[in-house]
Design an enzyme around this catalytic site. Structure first.
Site, mmCIF file in Angstrom:
data_model
loop_
_atom_site.group_PDB
_atom_site.id
_atom_site.type_symbol
_atom_site.label_atom_id
_atom_site.label_comp_id
_atom_site.label_asym_id
_atom_site.label_seq_id
_atom_site.Cartn_x
_atom_site.Cartn_y
_atom_site.Cartn_z
ATOM 1 N N ARG A 20 0.809 -1.226 0.000
ATOM 2 C CA ARG A 20 0.000 0.000 0.000
ATOM 3 C C ARG A 20 0.842 1.277 0.000
ATOM 4 O O ARG A 20 0.342 2.364 -0.201
ATOM 5 C CB ARG A 20 -0.957 -0.032 1.221
ATOM 6 C CG ARG A 20 -2.045 -1.071 1.077
ATOM 7 C CD ARG A 20 -2.682 -1.429 2.414
ATOM 8 N NE ARG A 20 -1.867 -2.400 3.157
ATOM 9 C CZ ARG A 20 -2.202 -2.940 4.329
ATOM 10 N NH1 ARG A 20 -3.335 -2.581 4.919
ATOM 11 N NH2 ARG A 20 -1.427 -3.808 4.930
ATOM 12 N N LYS A 27 8.757 -1.084 3.056
ATOM 13 C CA LYS A 27 8.101 -0.120 3.958
ATOM 14 C C LYS A 27 8.950 0.215 5.182
ATOM 15 O O LYS A 27 9.053 1.381 5.568
ATOM 16 C CB LYS A 27 6.740 -0.666 4.392
ATOM 17 C CG LYS A 27 6.008 0.242 5.380
ATOM 18 C CD LYS A 27 4.566 -0.110 5.576
ATOM 19 C CE LYS A 27 4.345 -1.506 6.078
ATOM 20 N NZ LYS A 27 2.919 -1.775 6.335
ATOM 21 N N ASN A 392 40.909 37.414 1.267
ATOM 22 C CA ASN A 392 39.667 37.922 0.694
ATOM 23 C C ASN A 392 39.552 37.409 -0.740
ATOM 24 O O ASN A 392 40.445 37.628 -1.550
ATOM 25 C CB ASN A 392 39.721 39.455 0.716
ATOM 26 C CG ASN A 392 38.362 40.061 0.421
ATOM 27 O OD1 ASN A 392 37.608 39.523 -0.391
ATOM 28 N ND2 ASN A 392 38.060 41.159 1.087
ATOM 29 N N TYR A 402 38.964 20.798 -11.777
ATOM 30 C CA TYR A 402 38.766 19.601 -12.600
ATOM 31 C C TYR A 402 39.493 19.779 -13.921
ATOM 32 O O TYR A 402 39.298 20.775 -14.618
ATOM 33 C CB TYR A 402 37.260 19.411 -12.806
ATOM 34 C CG TYR A 402 36.896 18.160 -13.559
ATOM 35 C CD1 TYR A 402 37.492 16.943 -13.272
ATOM 36 C CD2 TYR A 402 35.918 18.196 -14.553
ATOM 37 C CE1 TYR A 402 37.147 15.796 -13.955
ATOM 38 C CE2 TYR A 402 35.559 17.051 -15.248
ATOM 39 C CZ TYR A 402 36.190 15.846 -14.947
ATOM 40 O OH TYR A 402 35.845 14.715 -15.631
HETATM 41 C C1 UD1 Z 1 -1.650 -5.847 11.192
HETATM 42 C C2 UD1 Z 1 -2.644 -6.685 11.998
HETATM 43 C C3 UD1 Z 1 -3.824 -5.794 12.415
HETATM 44 C C4 UD1 Z 1 -3.324 -4.596 13.192
HETATM 45 C C5 UD1 Z 1 -2.244 -3.834 12.404
HETATM 46 C C6 UD1 Z 1 -1.601 -2.799 13.307
HETATM 47 C C7 UD1 Z 1 -2.577 -8.991 11.143
HETATM 48 C C8 UD1 Z 1 -3.221 -10.009 10.295
HETATM 49 N N1 UD1 Z 1 -3.130 -7.788 11.197
HETATM 50 O O1 UD1 Z 1 -2.325 -5.438 10.007
HETATM 51 O O2 UD1 Z 1 -4.722 -6.544 13.230
HETATM 52 O O3 UD1 Z 1 -4.400 -3.753 13.505
HETATM 53 O O4 UD1 Z 1 -1.214 -4.732 11.964
HETATM 54 O O5 UD1 Z 1 -0.746 -1.995 12.605
HETATM 55 O O6 UD1 Z 1 -1.589 -9.289 11.787
HETATM 56 N N2 UD1 Z 1 4.900 -8.749 7.659
HETATM 57 C C9 UD1 Z 1 5.862 -9.725 7.486
HETATM 58 N N3 UD1 Z 1 5.574 -10.797 6.705
HETATM 59 C C10 UD1 Z 1 4.359 -10.989 6.135
HETATM 60 C C11 UD1 Z 1 3.379 -9.981 6.320
HETATM 61 C C12 UD1 Z 1 3.684 -8.889 7.088
HETATM 62 O O7 UD1 Z 1 6.964 -9.614 8.013
HETATM 63 O O8 UD1 Z 1 4.186 -12.002 5.458
HETATM 64 C C13 UD1 Z 1 5.245 -7.567 8.463
HETATM 65 C C14 UD1 Z 1 5.136 -6.279 7.676
HETATM 66 O O9 UD1 Z 1 6.370 -5.987 7.067
HETATM 67 C C15 UD1 Z 1 4.749 -5.272 8.750
HETATM 68 C C16 UD1 Z 1 4.043 -6.095 9.815
HETATM 69 O O10 UD1 Z 1 4.325 -7.460 9.528
HETATM 70 O O11 UD1 Z 1 5.887 -4.648 9.318
HETATM 71 C C17 UD1 Z 1 2.517 -5.901 9.782
HETATM 72 O O12 UD1 Z 1 2.052 -6.241 8.488
HETATM 73 P P1 UD1 Z 1 0.997 -5.339 7.730
HETATM 74 O O13 UD1 Z 1 0.786 -5.894 6.387
HETATM 75 O O14 UD1 Z 1 1.349 -3.933 7.866
HETATM 76 O O15 UD1 Z 1 -0.305 -5.666 8.601
HETATM 77 P P2 UD1 Z 1 -1.581 -4.742 8.768
HETATM 78 O O16 UD1 Z 1 -2.485 -4.934 7.606
HETATM 79 O O17 UD1 Z 1 -1.189 -3.383 9.119
HETATM 80 MG MG MG Z 2 0.656 -2.421 9.089
#
Ligand code: UD1
Ligand code: MG
Length: 475
Positions: A20, A27, A392, A402
């Site tokens: 996103r 990110k 000055n 260069y």
């Molecule tokens: C997640 C939570 C949501 C919460 C929100 C808070 C889940 C399913 N949802 O949603 O309930 O309200 O965070 O900010 O957990 N990541 C990985 N590997 C993956 C997927 C994600 O390392 O396969 C990491 C991402 O890089 C990120 C973090 O996990 O730093 C959260 O993932 P993100 O996709 O941002 O989850 P949200 O949709 O924000």
């Molecule tokens: Mg998130």
């Protein structure tokens, strides 16, 4: 199985692309007030003195690993084991936690899971989870907050008696659940053994077909594992950012805090809403920053410095009582005390100014050492140069460093020299102490101490020329 804090380890989930964000950069490498999201989360985690921190990387693994390597040197990570593990395929937060857990020590008693995209999280937001684990016998404690605009976050679902029954993601919410304002911060403190069992139970039966970490809560409920929660009062510090817009809101929040902190320490901000000070900047007392000032990286400003505004200062040091006039760009440079820079000056990396140096409008410097009291007041380029005290430099002087092929050469101007306007000093060249260069000269040979270097076509005046021209052309 209850949660003991004998050996705490941390898992940071940082493998996602951040779809996103619509960015090539992962990110967690985006920045807030000069620090990557990952750096900020690592710093907060390190405040709890865990034995080990495991960073789960995946998308652009190398870049994220490099950031971790760079951060390893920071004092806040001293004494903490740091591991990076590769989640080759990103199958959701639950899968990321599984991958992270594989690098958590068997000896760990508790695991704190943090999302890598919550840049404003602080040690003090996490401490209540540890306090809760000490006060109660629990297997899992999650951090929630009340958000007036909960859209996009997982909702904490409670029964009539207020007990948590699960977390439901926005996309899986019923209309009624969507109205819930208590959101999941994605921060969980778990007994290691409980986490291991709970992660083994995850499935992909949800709207996104992913392994949701949130489902460990439902597992705790169904297996009657003791579960607790802490709800924070302050919202922004625990929020995750998924879009550039959300990130900009968190950055604005943190920026306002930083600005307020500096004002409380005795710095005047002409327009706090348009002043941009990075996290690691240091500013002395009685400084004044005009509108549009950007202080980036590891910039240090001594006492009584006046920055007029619209200036960008990166990784530089500004000495006491110096003035930076309107619209200057200064990078990786050092400016002494009582200097005056600008307006419209560009100090490129390696500019090293001693005290009482004056750099005027439309002057560019690069890899140049200007000793005490040097004046370069107008329209000049001083690069790969050393300029002795009190010299000055006239308007429009260029150090021609260069040679047009591969090499840059040095210009050395000794103390007490006077370089006439519109001179070109073709490096390598040396101007001896107290020497003069006549205006308009192109100097290709060194000028000895105390001499005058003149290198220009001689002027001749043609008597009566204008009158004769009129007679011929009739003009
Ligand atoms: C997640 C939570 C949501 C919460 C929100 C808070 C889940 C399913 N949802 O949603 O309930 O309200 O965070 O900010 O957990 N990541 C990985 N590997 C993956 C997927 C994600 O390392 O396969 C990491 C991402 O890089 C990120 C973090 O996990 O730093 C959260 O993932 P993100 O996709 O941002 O989850 P949200 O949709 O924000
Ligand atoms: Mg998130």
């Amino acid at each position: 199985m209850a949660l003991s804090l004998d050996r705490l380890e941390v898992v940071i989930l940082a493998a996602g692309k951040g779809t996103r964000m619509k960015s090539k950069l992962p990110k967690v490498l985006h920045r807030v007030c000069g620090q990557s999201l990952l750096a900020r989360v690592l710093r907060a985690a390190s405040g709890l003195s865990p034995k080990r921190i495991v960073v789960v990387a995946g998308y652009e693994f190398e870049r994220v690993s490099q950031e971790v390597s760079a951060l390893r040197e920071y004092p806040f990570l001293k004494g903490i084991e740091l591991e990076v593990v590769n989640q080759e395929e990103q199958k959701g937060t639950g899968h990321a936690a599984q991958v992270g857990l594989s690098k958590v020590s068997e000896k760990a008693s508790a695991v704190l899971i943090l999302p890598g995209d919550s840049p404003l999280i602080r040690e003090q937001d996490l401490q209540p989870l540890l306090d809760e684990a000490q006060a109660k016998t629990i297997d899992l404690c999650l951090l929630s907050c009340k958000h007036p605009e909960p859209s996009g976050f997982g909702r904490i679902i409670r029964d009539a008696s207020g007990e948590i029954v699960g977390i439901v993601e926005e996309k899986d919410c019923s209309d009624e659940q969507r109205l819930v304002e208590e959101i999941n911060t994605s921060i969980y403190l778990c007994a290691r053994e409980f986490l291991q069992q709970a992660l083994a139970q995850l499935d992909t039966k949800n709207a996104q077909g992913e392994l949701y970490l949130t489902d460990i809560v439902a597992h705790a409920v169904s297996s009657a594992a003791p579960l607790s929660s802490v709800t924070t009062e302050e919202v922004e510090p625990v929020l995750g950012a998924n879009t550039r817009f959300e990130l900009s809101k968190l950055e604005a929040f943190r920026r306002a805090q930083i600005n307020q902190e500096w004002m409380e320490k005795g710095v005047t901000l002409e327009d706090p809403e348009h002043t941009y000070i990075d996290e690691d900047v240091v500013i002395g007392e009685d400084c004044s920053l005009g509108a549009g000032t950007k202080l980036r990286g590891h910039t240090t400003i001594a006492n009584d410095v006046y920055v007029e505004g619209q200036s960008l200062i990166i990784d530089s040091k500004i000495g006491e009582s110096s003035t930076i006039r309107l619209s200057c760009e200064i990078e990786s440079s050092k400016i002494g005390d009582h200097c005056v820079i600008g307006p419209f000056a560009h100090l490129r990396p390696g500019s090293f100014l001693w005290d009482k140096v004056k750099i005027g409008n439309f002057v560019e410097t690069k890899k140049a050492e200007l000793y005490h009291g040097v004046k370069v007041n107008h329209l000049s380029y001083i690069g790969d140069a050393e300029v002795g005290g009190g010299t000055n430099i006239g308007a429009g002087t260029i150090t021609c460093n260069y040679d047009g092929s591969k090499k840059k050469h040095k210009t050395k101007i000794d103390a007490g020299c006077f370089i006439g306007s519109n001179s070109a000093l073709v490096a390598p060249v040396e101007i001896g102490q107290g020497a003069y260069v006549a205006a308009g000269s192109t100097i290709t040979q060194s000028v000895p101490k105390g001499s005058l270097g003149v290198a220009r076509g001689q002027q001749r005046n043609i008597d009566g020329w204008a009158e004769r021209k009129k007679m011929v052309t009739g003009d």
